[in-house]
Design a protein around this motif. Structure first.
Motif, mmCIF file in Angstrom:
data_model
loop_
_atom_site.group_PDB
_atom_site.id
_atom_site.type_symbol
_atom_site.label_atom_id
_atom_site.label_comp_id
_atom_site.label_asym_id
_atom_site.label_seq_id
_atom_site.Cartn_x
_atom_site.Cartn_y
_atom_site.Cartn_z
ATOM 1 N N VAL A 54 42.648 47.147 57.143
ATOM 2 C CA VAL A 54 43.644 45.899 56.650
ATOM 3 C C VAL A 54 42.473 44.940 56.437
ATOM 4 N N LEU A 55 42.631 44.362 55.116
ATOM 5 C CA LEU A 55 41.479 43.097 54.866
ATOM 6 C C LEU A 55 42.289 41.940 55.171
ATOM 7 N N SER A 56 41.626 41.028 55.388
ATOM 8 C CA SER A 56 41.999 39.475 55.562
ATOM 9 C C SER A 56 42.809 39.004 54.163
ATOM 10 N N CYS A 57 42.532 39.409 52.970
ATOM 11 C CA CYS A 57 43.197 39.075 51.981
ATOM 12 C C CYS A 57 44.133 40.046 51.284
ATOM 13 N N ASN A 58 44.705 40.936 52.325
ATOM 14 C CA ASN A 58 45.859 41.898 51.976
ATOM 15 C C ASN A 58 47.061 41.023 52.177
ATOM 16 N N PHE A 59 47.524 40.356 51.282
ATOM 17 C CA PHE A 59 48.757 39.650 51.405
ATOM 18 C C PHE A 59 49.979 40.396 51.247
ATOM 19 N N ASN A 60 50.017 41.082 50.305
ATOM 20 C CA ASN A 60 51.288 41.958 49.918
ATOM 21 C C ASN A 60 50.646 43.013 48.815
ATOM 22 N N VAL A 62 50.905 42.996 45.685
ATOM 23 C CA VAL A 62 50.128 42.771 44.457
ATOM 24 C C VAL A 62 48.927 41.919 44.823
ATOM 25 N N LEU A 63 48.877 41.112 45.610
ATOM 26 C CA LEU A 63 47.548 40.536 46.184
ATOM 27 C C LEU A 63 47.101 41.249 47.220
ATOM 28 N N ASN A 64 46.417 42.210 47.050
ATOM 29 C CA ASN A 64 45.612 43.063 47.768
ATOM 30 C C ASN A 64 44.305 43.668 47.565
ATOM 31 N N CYS A 65 43.265 43.217 48.402
ATOM 32 C CA CYS A 65 41.830 43.277 48.165
ATOM 33 C C CYS A 65 41.622 44.885 48.393
ATOM 34 N N GLY A 66 42.209 45.312 49.511
ATOM 35 C CA GLY A 66 41.911 46.829 49.873
ATOM 36 C C GLY A 66 42.418 47.705 48.632
ATOM 37 N N ALA A 67 43.543 47.532 48.007
ATOM 38 C CA ALA A 67 43.749 48.398 46.877
ATOM 39 C C ALA A 67 42.653 48.282 45.733
ATOM 40 N N VAL A 68 42.145 47.020 45.456
ATOM 41 C CA VAL A 68 41.313 47.103 44.405
ATOM 42 C C VAL A 68 40.077 47.676 44.884
ATOM 43 N N GLY A 69 39.710 47.220 46.108
ATOM 44 C CA GLY A 69 38.232 47.668 46.726
ATOM 45 C C GLY A 69 38.298 49.322 46.950
ATOM 46 N N VAL A 70 39.410 49.918 46.805
ATOM 47 C CA VAL A 70 38.804 51.482 47.042
ATOM 48 C C VAL A 70 39.189 52.095 45.727
ATOM 49 N N ALA A 137 47.264 45.723 41.276
ATOM 50 C CA ALA A 137 46.977 44.818 42.084
ATOM 51 C C ALA A 137 45.998 43.875 42.013
ATOM 52 N N LEU A 138 45.851 42.570 42.358
ATOM 53 C CA LEU A 138 44.631 41.775 42.382
ATOM 54 C C LEU A 138 44.249 41.327 43.456
ATOM 55 N N CYS A 139 43.005 41.065 43.545
ATOM 56 C CA CYS A 139 42.217 40.676 44.396
ATOM 57 C C CYS A 139 42.034 39.227 44.371
ATOM 58 N N PRO A 140 42.386 38.292 45.310
ATOM 59 C CA PRO A 140 42.156 36.851 45.291
ATOM 60 C C PRO A 140 40.738 36.577 44.985
ATOM 61 N N TRP A 141 39.713 37.129 45.728
ATOM 62 C CA TRP A 141 38.385 36.680 45.696
ATOM 63 C C TRP A 141 37.985 37.239 44.182
ATOM 64 N N CYS A 142 38.265 38.467 43.824
ATOM 65 C CA CYS A 142 37.918 38.929 42.515
ATOM 66 C C CYS A 142 38.484 37.625 41.272
ATOM 67 N N LEU A 143 39.481 37.287 41.630
ATOM 68 C CA LEU A 143 40.371 36.320 40.587
ATOM 69 C C LEU A 143 39.304 34.995 40.705
ATOM 70 N N LEU A 144 39.034 34.537 41.692
ATOM 71 C CA LEU A 144 37.961 33.406 42.024
ATOM 72 C C LEU A 144 36.459 33.652 41.088
ATOM 73 N N VAL A 145 36.125 34.985 41.252
ATOM 74 C CA VAL A 145 34.776 35.505 40.431
ATOM 75 C C VAL A 145 35.040 35.157 38.952
ATOM 76 N N THR A 146 36.160 35.770 38.580
ATOM 77 C CA THR A 146 36.522 35.662 37.095
ATOM 78 C C THR A 146 36.733 34.294 36.503
ATOM 79 N N ALA A 207 56.605 38.770 42.607
ATOM 80 C CA ALA A 207 55.950 39.280 43.902
ATOM 81 C C ALA A 207 55.249 38.261 44.359
ATOM 82 N N LEU A 208 54.737 37.138 43.570
ATOM 83 C CA LEU A 208 53.597 36.102 44.254
ATOM 84 C C LEU A 208 54.643 34.995 44.923
ATOM 85 N N PHE A 209 55.950 34.901 44.231
ATOM 86 C CA PHE A 209 56.541 33.704 44.668
ATOM 87 C C PHE A 209 57.770 34.017 45.343
#
Length: 209
Positions: A54-60, A62-70, A137-146, A207-209
């Motif tokens: 469970v990563l720190s940016c796994n909020f739900n 949709v905003l889920n770094c883990g889903a993107v990371g694997v 799903a979207l990774c917040p940190w990845c969105l920052l990179v984009t 899902a975000l709001f």
């Protein structure tokens, strides 16, 4: 001190002032990308140890770094994509700091930098599209990179057009100069950012709001 900073970025020479804002944009964007790359690299190590971590940016969902990371796209070259950011962004930071100090870069160097960062932008947009359309799903940190990659690309492109570093034909160069002089590039940047934000809200807004 604040007066000196203000005078530095409000210089009466329009070209010099524009250069300073360009390199400042590059610096801020590259620092943002470097921070994101570092966090993503740490999380990639965690996922390598435990794919269900469970990563720190796994909020739900949709905003889920883990889903993107694997997903396989997260390590396209056999290692985490974020490692590329750890390599590339310090170079961009160095160029930005040197530019703010008034260093004049060789034409070929900036042309190569344009090609490399254009490839980086294409890669970042492809990763965003993969998250958006395939992973769901979207990774917040990845969105920052984009976002930061977009800003830096437009900054370096503006500089290279103004300095004739892109080896364009006279007619294309004239058109490109007119484009940046009227700040159409800035309008295009904010249009693209607005489209990306709008696309996220349209598909994942509930899902975000």
């Amino acid at each position: 001190m604040f007066h000196k900073i203000k005078d530095y970025f409000t210089h009466e020479d329009k070209k010099l002032r524009d250069d300073r804002w360009i390199f400042l944009s590059m610096l801020v964007g590259a620092i943002g990308s470097l921070i994101a790359a570092f966090v993503l690299s740490v999380e990639a190590v965690e996922l390598a140890k435990n794919s269900h971590a469970v990563l720190s940016c796994n909020f739900n969902a949709v905003l889920n770094c883990g889903a993107v990371g694997v997903h396989p796209s997260a390590h396209l070259f056999g290692f985490p994509n974020s490692f590329l950011g750890l390599i590339a962004e310090p170079v961009v930071i160095t160029v930005a700091v040197a530019g703010l100090a008034g260093v004049k870069f060789p034409r070929l160097f900036m042309f190569v930098a344009q090609i490399c960062y254009s490839l980086g932008l294409i890669f970042a947009l492809w990763l965003f599209a993969t998250s958006y359309f395939v992973i769901g799903a979207l990774c917040p940190w990845c969105l920052l990179v984009t976002a930061t990659t977009l800003f830096v690309w437009f900054a370096i492109t503006r500089y290279n057009i103004r300095e004739n570093n892109l080896y364009l034909s006279p007619s294309v160069s004239k058109w490109a100069h007119r484009w940046v002089e009227k700040s159409y590039d800035k309008a295009l940047l904010f249009t693209l950012v607005s489209l990306l934000v709008g696309a996220i809200v349209v598909k994942y807004g509930n899902a975000l709001f």
